[in-house]
Design a protein around this motif. Structure first.
Motif, short mmCIF file in Angstrom:
data_model
loop_
_atom_site.label_atom_id
_atom_site.label_comp_id
_atom_site.label_asym_id
_atom_site.label_seq_id
_atom_site.Cartn_x
_atom_site.Cartn_y
_atom_site.Cartn_z
N LEU A 93 0.86 -1.19 0.00
CA LEU A 93 0.00 0.00 0.00
C LEU A 93 0.89 1.23 0.00
O LEU A 93 1.16 1.84 1.03
N GLY A 94 1.37 1.59 -1.19
CA GLY A 94 2.34 2.67 -1.29
C GLY A 94 1.73 4.05 -1.15
O GLY A 94 2.42 5.00 -0.77
N GLY A 95 0.44 4.20 -1.48
CA GLY A 95 -0.21 5.50 -1.34
C GLY A 95 -1.12 5.49 -0.12
O GLY A 95 -0.66 5.41 1.01
N HIS A 96 -2.44 5.55 -0.36
CA HIS A 96 -3.42 5.37 0.71
C HIS A 96 -4.65 4.71 0.10
O HIS A 96 -4.74 4.56 -1.11
N LEU A 97 -5.58 4.27 0.93
CA LEU A 97 -6.75 3.57 0.43
C LEU A 97 -7.65 4.54 -0.34
O LEU A 97 -8.15 5.52 0.20
N VAL A 98 -7.85 4.23 -1.62
CA VAL A 98 -8.66 5.06 -2.51
C VAL A 98 -9.77 4.19 -3.09
O VAL A 98 -9.49 3.12 -3.65
N GLN A 99 -11.01 4.62 -2.97
CA GLN A 99 -12.13 3.82 -3.47
C GLN A 99 -12.40 4.03 -4.95
O GLN A 99 -13.00 3.18 -5.60
N SER A 137 -4.11 12.69 3.77
CA SER A 137 -4.10 12.20 2.39
C SER A 137 -5.30 12.70 1.61
O SER A 137 -6.39 12.89 2.16
N VAL A 138 -5.10 12.89 0.31
CA VAL A 138 -6.17 13.25 -0.60
C VAL A 138 -5.80 12.68 -1.97
O VAL A 138 -4.62 12.59 -2.32
N ALA A 139 -6.81 12.25 -2.73
CA ALA A 139 -6.58 11.76 -4.09
C ALA A 139 -7.07 12.82 -5.07
O ALA A 139 -8.23 13.24 -5.01
N LEU A 140 -6.19 13.26 -5.96
CA LEU A 140 -6.52 14.24 -6.99
C LEU A 140 -6.31 13.60 -8.35
O LEU A 140 -5.19 13.17 -8.67
N ASP A 141 -7.38 13.51 -9.13
CA ASP A 141 -7.34 12.80 -10.42
C ASP A 141 -6.74 11.41 -10.24
O ASP A 141 -5.99 10.92 -11.09
N GLY A 142 -7.05 10.80 -9.09
CA GLY A 142 -6.62 9.43 -8.83
C GLY A 142 -5.22 9.28 -8.27
O GLY A 142 -4.78 8.15 -8.03
N VAL A 143 -4.52 10.38 -8.03
CA VAL A 143 -3.14 10.32 -7.54
C VAL A 143 -3.13 10.61 -6.04
O VAL A 143 -3.65 11.63 -5.59
#
Length: 204
Positions: A93-99, A137-143
């Protein structure tokens, strides 16, 4: 479930009217032979289901909900897209949990150089602001990105050279609409604590 680590930058080949709304054909190079019908792929942070594949592309339906809640419906053919296949249990899990369930569309306010990288300022939808914290953490355009600082109604993230080169974020310019997904854990914590009033700092 995804991690917010882009595997491949693909392109939007075409959008056509389909039975479920709009059918998107997405060029994905040598990723295509590995995809199976029914598999989930995050496209600019939006979880889509593969409904067709070809030598170097796959197709997915964009429902009215997806078109209304994300930036995908406004994309033009030829647009670059961040692609990530679903997380396997054995993966790191290199980033964070993204649905891949976009919470809203933010507006890119500013991009400025910062050392060898860039600093980006974003105005998020009002409904998402309470979930954003510094170093969260936040996901922007999936990143998957880290909130560097909060500034009024906006927040900033820092982009390292690798992210700029390996994703579509290197193309970002002011006024761009960005798919935003807040940290899943923050939403669960809020839900769990909602029945319990929180005392203020004065002990009330």
């Amino acid at each position: 479930m995804f991690t917010g680590l882009t595997e491949r930058v693909g392109r939007l080949d075409r959008l056509t009217s389909g039975a479920a709304g709009v059918l998107a054909r997405i060029g994905c190079g040598d990723l295509a032979p590995e995809l199976r019908i029914g598999e989930s792929v995050a496209v600019d942070g939006v979880c889509l289901t593969v409904v067709g594949t070809g030598r170097d592309w796959f197709e997915a339906d964009l429902s009215p909900e997806t078109l209304g809640r994300t930036s995908l419906g406004a994309k033009e053919p030829g647009s670059s897209l961040n692609l990530e296949r679903a997380l396997r249990i054995s993966d790191r899990l290199g980033g964070h949990l993204v649905q891949g369930h976009v919470d809203g569309v933010g507006i890119l306010v500013e991009v400025r150089p910062e050392g060898s990288g860039r600093r980006v300022r974003v105005t998020p939808p009002p409904s998402t602001r309470r979930y954003l914290i510094e170093k969260g953490s936040v996901a922007l355009d999936g990143v998957s990105l880290t909130v560097a600082t909060l500034k009024g109604r906006d927040f900033e993230v820092a982009l390292i050279p690798h992210t700029i080169e390996a994703t579509t974020l290197g193309e970002w310019q002011a006024a761009r609409r960005i798919n935003l997904e807040v940290d899943l854990l923050a939403k669960y914590v809020e839900k769990l604590l909602s029945p319990y009033p929180i005392a203020d700092s004065e002990g009330g």
